[in-house]
Write a protein that holds these residues in place. Structure first.
Motif, PDB file in Angstrom:
ATOM      1  N   GLN A  77      47.734  36.455  34.094  1.00  0.00           N
ATOM      2  CA  GLN A  77      46.627  37.346  33.577  1.00  0.00           C
ATOM      3  C   GLN A  77      45.121  36.784  34.221  1.00  0.00           C
ATOM      4  O   GLN A  77      44.149  37.351  34.476  1.00  0.00           O
ATOM      5  CB  GLN A  77      46.579  37.399  32.185  1.00  0.00           C
ATOM      6  N   SER A  78      44.786  35.519  34.063  1.00  0.00           N
ATOM      7  CA  SER A  78      43.817  34.686  34.515  1.00  0.00           C
ATOM      8  C   SER A  78      43.493  35.155  36.074  1.00  0.00           C
ATOM      9  O   SER A  78      42.172  35.278  36.201  1.00  0.00           O
ATOM     10  CB  SER A  78      43.966  33.253  34.432  1.00  0.00           C
ATOM     11  N   LEU A  79      44.550  35.062  36.757  1.00  0.00           N
ATOM     12  CA  LEU A  79      44.412  35.330  38.254  1.00  0.00           C
ATOM     13  C   LEU A  79      43.754  36.808  38.217  1.00  0.00           C
ATOM     14  O   LEU A  79      42.743  36.867  39.068  1.00  0.00           O
ATOM     15  CB  LEU A  79      45.558  35.390  38.906  1.00  0.00           C
ATOM     16  N   TYR A  80      44.264  37.703  37.514  1.00  0.00           N
ATOM     17  CA  TYR A  80      43.492  38.945  37.606  1.00  0.00           C
ATOM     18  C   TYR A  80      42.292  39.255  37.396  1.00  0.00           C
ATOM     19  O   TYR A  80      41.468  40.192  37.499  1.00  0.00           O
ATOM     20  CB  TYR A  80      44.684  40.174  37.379  1.00  0.00           C
ATOM     21  N   TYR A  81      41.982  38.396  36.160  1.00  0.00           N
ATOM     22  CA  TYR A  81      40.919  38.873  35.253  1.00  0.00           C
ATOM     23  C   TYR A  81      39.557  38.076  35.501  1.00  0.00           C
ATOM     24  O   TYR A  81      38.633  37.970  34.966  1.00  0.00           O
ATOM     25  CB  TYR A  81      41.091  38.858  33.871  1.00  0.00           C
ATOM     26  N   SER A  82      39.671  36.740  36.174  1.00  0.00           N
ATOM     27  CA  SER A  82      38.941  35.687  36.196  1.00  0.00           C
ATOM     28  C   SER A  82      37.895  36.334  37.442  1.00  0.00           C
ATOM     29  O   SER A  82      38.494  36.507  38.498  1.00  0.00           O
ATOM     30  CB  SER A  82      39.504  34.341  36.804  1.00  0.00           C
ATOM     31  N   LEU A  83      36.592  35.912  37.111  1.00  0.00           N
ATOM     32  CA  LEU A  83      35.678  36.690  38.303  1.00  0.00           C
ATOM     33  C   LEU A  83      34.437  35.760  37.969  1.00  0.00           C
ATOM     34  O   LEU A  83      33.954  35.306  36.979  1.00  0.00           O
ATOM     35  CB  LEU A  83      35.441  37.819  37.928  1.00  0.00           C
ATOM     36  N   PRO A  84      33.877  35.050  39.199  1.00  0.00           N
ATOM     37  CA  PRO A  84      32.673  34.050  38.820  1.00  0.00           C
ATOM     38  C   PRO A  84      31.672  34.754  38.324  1.00  0.00           C
ATOM     39  O   PRO A  84      31.313  36.046  38.624  1.00  0.00           O
ATOM     40  CB  PRO A  84      32.257  33.345  40.159  1.00  0.00           C
ATOM     41  N   PRO A  85      30.660  34.131  37.720  1.00  0.00           N
ATOM     42  CA  PRO A  85      29.334  34.638  37.086  1.00  0.00           C
ATOM     43  C   PRO A  85      28.678  35.229  38.174  1.00  0.00           C
ATOM     44  O   PRO A  85      28.292  34.697  39.405  1.00  0.00           O
ATOM     45  CB  PRO A  85      28.684  33.732  36.460  1.00  0.00           C
ATOM     46  N   GLY A  86      28.016  36.666  38.197  1.00  0.00           N
ATOM     47  CA  GLY A  86      27.469  37.177  39.149  1.00  0.00           C
ATOM     48  C   GLY A  86      27.995  37.842  40.194  1.00  0.00           C
ATOM     49  O   GLY A  86      27.537  38.555  41.205  1.00  0.00           O
ATOM     50  N   ALA A  87      29.401  37.600  40.349  1.00  0.00           N
ATOM     51  CA  ALA A  87      30.275  38.363  41.144  1.00  0.00           C
ATOM     52  C   ALA A  87      30.489  39.864  40.969  1.00  0.00           C
ATOM     53  O   ALA A  87      30.358  40.127  39.634  1.00  0.00           O
ATOM     54  CB  ALA A  87      31.341  37.529  41.457  1.00  0.00           C
ATOM     55  N   ASP A  88      30.708  40.891  41.763  1.00  0.00           N
ATOM     56  CA  ASP A  88      31.337  42.122  41.504  1.00  0.00           C
ATOM     57  C   ASP A  88      32.793  42.286  41.455  1.00  0.00           C
ATOM     58  O   ASP A  88      33.452  41.816  42.566  1.00  0.00           O
ATOM     59  CB  ASP A  88      30.696  43.123  42.660  1.00  0.00           C
ATOM     60  N   TRP A  89      33.280  42.932  40.701  1.00  0.00           N
ATOM     61  CA  TRP A  89      34.614  43.434  40.742  1.00  0.00           C
ATOM     62  C   TRP A  89      35.326  43.745  42.136  1.00  0.00           C
ATOM     63  O   TRP A  89      36.319  43.698  42.492  1.00  0.00           O
ATOM     64  CB  TRP A  89      35.259  44.243  39.602  1.00  0.00           C
ATOM     65  N   GLN A  90      34.271  44.792  42.567  1.00  0.00           N
ATOM     66  CA  GLN A  90      35.019  45.366  44.036  1.00  0.00           C
ATOM     67  C   GLN A  90      34.893  44.496  45.045  1.00  0.00           C
ATOM     68  O   GLN A  90      35.675  44.654  45.972  1.00  0.00           O
ATOM     69  CB  GLN A  90      33.908  46.547  44.098  1.00  0.00           C
ATOM     70  N   ASP A  91      34.488  43.188  44.924  1.00  0.00           N
ATOM     71  CA  ASP A  91      34.393  42.329  45.885  1.00  0.00           C
ATOM     72  C   ASP A  91      35.703  41.170  45.623  1.00  0.00           C
ATOM     73  O   ASP A  91      35.940  40.168  46.378  1.00  0.00           O
ATOM     74  CB  ASP A  91      33.257  41.543  45.981  1.00  0.00           C
ATOM     75  N   LYS A  92      36.371  41.241  44.421  1.00  0.00           N
ATOM     76  CA  LYS A  92      37.459  40.422  44.165  1.00  0.00           C
ATOM     77  C   LYS A  92      38.688  40.968  45.131  1.00  0.00           C
ATOM     78  O   LYS A  92      39.110  42.050  45.357  1.00  0.00           O
ATOM     79  CB  LYS A  92      37.964  40.498  42.733  1.00  0.00           C
ATOM     80  N   LEU A  93      39.391  39.901  45.761  1.00  0.00           N
ATOM     81  CA  LEU A  93      40.630  39.973  46.618  1.00  0.00           C
ATOM     82  C   LEU A  93      41.567  39.179  45.949  1.00  0.00           C
ATOM     83  O   LEU A  93      41.515  38.186  45.778  1.00  0.00           O
ATOM     84  CB  LEU A  93      40.348  39.760  48.074  1.00  0.00           C
TER      85      LEU A  93
END
Length: 198
Positions: A64-80
């Motif tokens: 779950q953490s893998l899929y929902y972890s995103l650094p501050p200031g990042a955009d979900w559309q840029d997550k791979l």
């Protein structure tokens, strides 16, 4: 290791084939929901790394953490979230990266984990080289990552790829968008300016 990119179209989803010197073929592609059981099995097998990174054994929350972890200031559309499979078989690797972070033109790599049976075989270097070449071809000017302090295998791996270590990251109450665990070790930052081919 020899590696080759079979699909170099920058606008297409990431899907590349890597052929190693011993003739083994791996596919690096974007994860799909059907990959979740394989990723969970990989987390269980790679527990030594996950414990070094988080201070705790692997658990269901790691997925779950893998899929929902995103650094501050990042955009979900840029997550791979990318997986590595051998000849269309089960998942043997997982990579979590964010494009355009921490700045435009940069990539931030969070998790880079291969099945322990592949540690020390050169497969990780082949996979990383293909991905770094893809990043450079798409205009990426900086790749950043971290390694848990004391995880010497990871530090050697990054050094072999010519990453430069830039010191320990400040420790705070949160890592990406999740709480930092009480036994989570400090991490060392590393960065690489990818070389453009041609």
């Amino acid at each position: 290791m020899r590696s080759r990119v079979d699909d170099d179209r920058m606008t297409e989803p990431i899907s590349m084939t890597i052929t190693t010197d011993d003739g083994r073929r791996y596919t690096l592609r974007e994860a799909v929901p059907d990959d979740e059981p394989g990723v969970l099995a990989l987390f269980e097998a790679g527990g030594a790394y996950l414990e070094a990174a988080t201070g705790l054994p692997s658990g269901p929350g790691d997925l779950q953490s893998l899929y929902y972890s995103l650094p501050p200031g990042a955009d979900w559309q840029d997550k791979l979230i990318l997986v590595v499979t051998e000849d269309g078989g089960p998942v043997v690797g997982i990579i979590d990266a964010v494009r355009h972070h921490p700045a435009p033109g940069a990539w931030s790599v969070g998790l880079f984990l291969l099945h322990p049976s592949l540690w020390g075989t050169g497969t990780g270097r082949a996979v990383a080289t293909v991905l770094l070449d893809r990043a450079a071809a798409s205009g990426t000017t900086l790749v950043t990552t971290t390694v848990p302090v004391g995880w010497s295998r990871g530090r050697r791996f990054l050094a072999s790829l010519r990453f430069r270590f830039t010191g320990r990251a400040p420790r705070g109450p949160a890592t990406a968008n999740r709480s930092t665990g009480p036994r989570e070790p400090a991490v060392e930052r590393a960065e690489l300016v990818p070389a453009r081919k041609g």
